[in-house]
Design a protein around this motif. Structure first.
Motif, PDB file in Angstrom:
ATOM      1  N   SER A 202       0.785  -1.265  -0.126  1.00 38.18           N
ATOM      2  CA  SER A 202      -0.094  -0.005  -0.132  1.00 38.18           C
ATOM      3  C   SER A 202       0.905   1.256   0.228  1.00 38.18           C
ATOM      4  O   SER A 202       2.099   1.270   0.241  1.00 38.18           O
ATOM      5  CB  SER A 202      -0.838   0.001   1.307  1.00 38.18           C
ATOM      6  OG  SER A 202      -0.188  -0.082   2.486  1.00 38.18           O
ATOM      7  N   ALA A 203       0.290   2.206  -0.576  1.00 38.46           N
ATOM      8  CA  ALA A 203       1.092   3.675  -0.350  1.00 38.46           C
ATOM      9  C   ALA A 203       1.373   3.933   0.845  1.00 38.46           C
ATOM     10  O   ALA A 203       0.746   3.793   1.845  1.00 38.46           O
ATOM     11  CB  ALA A 203       0.338   4.673  -1.277  1.00 38.46           C
ATOM     12  N   PHE A 204       2.488   4.675   0.978  1.00 37.73           N
ATOM     13  CA  PHE A 204       3.213   5.411   2.158  1.00 37.73           C
ATOM     14  C   PHE A 204       2.633   6.816   2.164  1.00 37.73           C
ATOM     15  O   PHE A 204       2.588   7.480   1.238  1.00 37.73           O
ATOM     16  CB  PHE A 204       4.567   5.627   2.187  1.00 37.73           C
ATOM     17  CG  PHE A 204       5.281   6.147   3.215  1.00 37.73           C
ATOM     18  CD1 PHE A 204       5.330   5.528   4.670  1.00 37.73           C
ATOM     19  CD2 PHE A 204       5.480   7.514   3.321  1.00 37.73           C
ATOM     20  CE1 PHE A 204       5.736   6.112   5.570  1.00 37.73           C
ATOM     21  CE2 PHE A 204       5.953   8.256   4.421  1.00 37.73           C
ATOM     22  CZ  PHE A 204       6.226   7.517   5.548  1.00 37.73           C
ATOM     23  N   SER A 205       2.162   7.319   3.565  1.00 44.96           N
ATOM     24  CA  SER A 205       1.530   8.543   3.775  1.00 44.96           C
ATOM     25  C   SER A 205       2.026   8.946   5.015  1.00 44.96           C
ATOM     26  O   SER A 205       2.135   8.305   6.013  1.00 44.96           O
ATOM     27  CB  SER A 205       0.181   8.489   3.586  1.00 44.96           C
ATOM     28  OG  SER A 205      -0.436   7.860   4.519  1.00 44.96           O
ATOM     29  N   LEU A 206       2.405  10.463   5.419  1.00 41.11           N
ATOM     30  CA  LEU A 206       2.503  10.837   6.545  1.00 41.11           C
ATOM     31  C   LEU A 206       1.687  10.452   7.745  1.00 41.11           C
ATOM     32  O   LEU A 206       1.948  10.321   8.814  1.00 41.11           O
ATOM     33  CB  LEU A 206       2.803  12.279   6.374  1.00 41.11           C
ATOM     34  CG  LEU A 206       4.101  12.834   5.729  1.00 41.11           C
ATOM     35  CD1 LEU A 206       4.286  14.210   5.567  1.00 41.11           C
ATOM     36  CD2 LEU A 206       5.327  12.118   6.364  1.00 41.11           C
ATOM     37  N   ARG A 207       0.462  10.358   7.224  1.00 38.67           N
ATOM     38  CA  ARG A 207      -0.885  10.169   8.136  1.00 38.67           C
ATOM     39  C   ARG A 207      -0.610   8.793   8.607  1.00 38.67           C
ATOM     40  O   ARG A 207      -0.957   8.648   9.945  1.00 38.67           O
ATOM     41  CB  ARG A 207      -2.217  10.395   7.397  1.00 38.67           C
ATOM     42  CG  ARG A 207      -3.298  10.186   8.422  1.00 38.67           C
ATOM     43  CD  ARG A 207      -4.733  10.665   7.729  1.00 38.67           C
ATOM     44  NE  ARG A 207      -5.748  10.357   8.786  1.00 38.67           N
ATOM     45  CZ  ARG A 207      -6.362   9.255   9.098  1.00 38.67           C
ATOM     46  NH1 ARG A 207      -5.885   8.037   8.336  1.00 38.67           N
ATOM     47  NH2 ARG A 207      -7.262   9.220   9.841  1.00 38.67           N
TER      48      ARG A 207
END
Length: 410
Positions: A202-207
């Motif tokens: 899955s994509a990485f996000s700061l959240r």
């Protein structure tokens, strides 16, 4: 007539044996420096024990804070790029960090080294996600039990060899720990396969990497959220036991360092035996949920036994009987891993690791400084040195009641 195509070399299958060896070597490295770290700090403080104690406490708290902040980051990165890369990077970074601490010319360098170790040590998030990736419903509890065996063996053997090496030179355990971690990273590079399939990334996000939002995300899975609260209460009780144990046994039974070392070795050996040989048959017989409840029930009684034991032999007997409660941890992990989607294993494991880090920050302040300190002081209405352990029993009982309610609802 078509020309036969050469077969591609078979891809190594991910197995629990790989990750067992990785965690064992990692924990050996951690355990090696436990006996010598306070003494090295004391050297930097010119032999002032009181000042060294303050510094050791501050360093331990910063280590736990680093884990709290970085566990979700490593978990989210492993969801994006795979477990193998993150594990290898963490192990290599930890090896270099031990070298830096071994050569540390001042307390500031040692302080910074432990913060980096906290960052790299958050890789336990990735290790747990790796186990979730390679396990089936039938093998999850057993595999998490084997991982806990690796932790136990590492923490049994590490301090023993660390003490022996520290008798030769106070900095030698740091260099041996560095060698183990660097050897571990080489071993992983050569034989550790990837466990997370590309379609499950899955994509990485700061959240996702934010520890607060990652913990809040546990509410997406109501049963997991309830298990996480119970796990946190259990971790608080366990960390409280660890931080007050030596003070408690010295105050109440007059135990010295050798006697405490034998008792803690008994804890590690009995826990390793339970995790290695009892978890699978217990979960098969009871089922995961009943195994969790039985484990928490035994833990509740064990903590009460620790706090009320009238003498040392009774305390040792409680240690062996209480180790049976170790079936709870792997069963909890198995339920969580079976509930969470493959694309979010790293994120959820990161949130759980952050919660455990919070317990490591709070336990010394609450159980040791506040509870033990108060009930062994003249200000207390009565003397009760076992108060931190009785408080742990209460936490375990509350956790068990929460789990009964959660299992009924979900």
């Amino acid at each position: 007539m078509t020309t036969p195509q050469p077969h591609a070399p078979p891809r190594r299958q991910a197995g629990v044996g790989f990750i067992f060896a990785v965690i064992l070597l990692d924990m050996l490295g951690v355990g090696l420096i436990i006996p010598v770290f306070p003494e090295l700090v004391e050297q930097f403080r010119s032999g002032d024990t009181s000042s060294a104690a303050v510094a050791v406490g501050a360093i331990a708290a910063c280590y736990a804070v680093a884990q709290f902040l970085c566990a979700p980051i490593l978990g989210a990165l492993s969801d994006r790029f795979g477990r193998r890369r993150i594990l290898l990077l963490s192990m290599f970074g930890l090896g270099v960090d031990y070298l830096v601490m071994g050569f540390a010319p001042s307390l500031g360098w040692l302080f910074a080294g432990r913060i980096v170790a906290g960052v790299m040590g958050a890789s336990i998030t990735t290790a747990n996600a790796y186990i979730a990736d390679i396990s089936t419903a039938e093998t999850r509890a057993r595999n998490y039990g084997l991982v806990n065996v690796a932790f136990g063996v590492g923490f049994i053997l590490g301090p023993i060899f660390g003490g022996l090496l520290g008798g030769i030179d106070l900095r030698l355990p740091f260099f041996v720990a560095a060698g183990l971690c660097l050897l571990n990273s080489l071993y992983g590079f050569l034989v550790l396969p990837e466990s997370l399939a590309p379609e499950n990334r899955s994509a990485f996000s700061l959240r996702k990497a934010n520890p607060v939002s990652s913990i809040a995300h546990l509410r997406t899975y109501p049963l997991v959220a309830s298990l996480a609260v119970a796990f946190l209460l259990m971790a608080l009780a366990q960390r409280g036991l660890e931080t007050s144990w030596v003070l408690y046994t010295g105050y109440r039974y007059g135990w010295n360092e050798f006697q405490n070392g034998l008792a803690l070795a008994a804890v590690g050996v009995s826990a390793a035996l339970v995790q290695g040989f009892l978890v699978r048959p217990a979960v098969t017989w009871l089922g995961e949920r009943r195994a969790v409840l039985v484990g928490f029930g035994i833990g509740t009684l064990a903590f009460a036994g620790y706090g009320l034991a009238p003498n040392g032999p009774v305390l040792i007997a409680v240690i062996f009987a209480g180790s049976l409660g170790g079936i709870a941890g792997p069963a909890v992990q198995a339920i969580i891993a079976g509930t969470v989607k493959p694309t979010e294993q790293g994120k959820i494991q990161g949130a759980l690791t952050s919660l455990m880090s919070l317990s490591a920050i709070a336990a010394p302040l609450v159980f040791t400084s506040a509870v033990f300190g108060y009930f062994t002081s003249d200000a207390a209405p009565f003397e009760l040195p076992g108060a931190p352990l009785l408080a742990g029993s209460l936490l375990m009982a509350v956790a068990m009641l929460l789990l009964v309610r959660a299992f009924r609802r979900h």
